[in-house]
Write a protein that holds these residues in place. Structure first.
Motif, PDB file in Angstrom:
ATOM      1  N   GLU A  23       0.836  -1.206   0.000  1.00 53.31           N
ATOM      2  CA  GLU A  23       0.000   0.000   0.000  1.00 53.31           C
ATOM      3  C   GLU A  23       0.870   1.255   0.000  1.00 53.31           C
ATOM      4  OE1 GLU A  23      -4.054   1.432   2.194  1.00 53.31           O
ATOM      5  OE2 GLU A  23      -2.559   0.410   3.423  1.00 53.31           O
ATOM      6  N   ALA A  24       1.958   1.226   0.764  1.00 51.57           N
ATOM      7  CA  ALA A  24       2.856   2.380   0.863  1.00 51.57           C
ATOM      8  C   ALA A  24       3.697   2.566  -0.399  1.00 51.57           C
ATOM      9  CB  ALA A  24       3.771   2.222   2.081  1.00 51.57           C
ATOM     10  N   ARG A  25       4.053   1.462  -1.032  1.00 50.51           N
ATOM     11  CA  ARG A  25       4.930   1.507  -2.201  1.00 50.51           C
ATOM     12  C   ARG A  25       4.506   0.392  -3.150  1.00 50.51           C
ATOM     13  NH1 ARG A  25      11.406   1.618  -1.365  1.00 50.51           N
ATOM     14  NH2 ARG A  25      11.980   2.180  -3.473  1.00 50.51           N
ATOM     15  N   PRO A  26       3.577   0.669  -4.063  1.00 48.74           N
ATOM     16  CA  PRO A  26       3.037  -0.385  -4.935  1.00 48.74           C
ATOM     17  C   PRO A  26       4.119  -1.103  -5.736  1.00 48.74           C
ATOM     18  CG  PRO A  26       1.676   1.582  -5.067  1.00 48.74           C
ATOM     19  CD  PRO A  26       2.907   1.956  -4.280  1.00 48.74           C
ATOM     20  N   PRO A  27       4.095  -2.434  -5.689  1.00 51.07           N
ATOM     21  CA  PRO A  27       5.136  -3.204  -6.385  1.00 51.07           C
ATOM     22  C   PRO A  27       4.835  -3.388  -7.873  1.00 51.07           C
ATOM     23  CG  PRO A  27       3.702  -4.674  -5.166  1.00 51.07           C
ATOM     24  CD  PRO A  27       3.251  -3.277  -4.858  1.00 51.07           C
ATOM     25  N   SER A  28       5.905  -3.507  -8.644  1.00 54.42           N
ATOM     26  CA  SER A  28       5.815  -3.887 -10.054  1.00 54.42           C
ATOM     27  C   SER A  28       5.746  -5.399 -10.179  1.00 54.42           C
ATOM     28  CB  SER A  28       7.048  -3.388 -10.818  1.00 54.42           C
ATOM     29  OG  SER A  28       7.247  -2.019 -10.624  1.00 54.42           O
ATOM     30  N   LEU A  29       6.238  -6.093  -9.143  1.00 48.96           N
ATOM     31  CA  LEU A  29       6.286  -7.549  -9.104  1.00 48.96           C
ATOM     32  C   LEU A  29       6.305  -8.000  -7.651  1.00 48.96           C
ATOM     33  CD1 LEU A  29       6.799 -10.377 -10.470  1.00 48.96           C
ATOM     34  CD2 LEU A  29       9.251  -9.843 -10.317  1.00 48.96           C
TER      35      LEU A  29
END
Length: 122
Positions: free
Chosen positions: A43-49
């Protein structure tokens, strides 16, 4: 910048995955050992993977992935697990013990596809 979330409760395996992914240029990494921690980090840092184990000491990787996808939409996932036939694995699976070459190839491919999708949508 590509960002990878690693969900793994065994610290040595998490560190190994981190070292493999760190070799992919332009990639940042977060590590989560628990289901709830994974959701907060995503939620704080949306992942690419997402690289995720299935079973965790607290919660499951599959539940974390479901929650993250509900919040963020489709996010590519690779399950890295000692239980490759787990019925809740709805994404590619790499069995433990990990073959580094397979993991690097799969992660690189998924990150490249994700970058191409973002560029095409712009």
């Amino acid at each position: 910048m590509k960002h990878v979330l690693i969900i793994e409760d065994e610290m040595l395996i998490a560190m190994h995955l981190e070292s493999l992914i760190a070799d992919i240029a332009g990639t940042t990494i977060d590590l989560a050992a628990r289901e709830s921690e994974a959701v907060l980090l995503a939620e704080a840092r949306p992942p690419s993977l997402i690289l995720s184990d299935v079973r965790l000491a607290e919660g499951t990787g599959t539940a974390a992935v479901r929650t993250i996808r509900k919040m963020l939409g489709p996010v590519p996932v690779i399950y890295v697990t000692g239980n490759p036939d787990h019925p809740e694995c709805d994404a590619p699976v790499i069995a433990k013990p990990i073959r580094d070459d397979l993991l690097i190839a799969a992660a690189s491919n998924m990150l490249s596809e994700r970058s191409a999708d973002i560029i095409a949508a712009a």
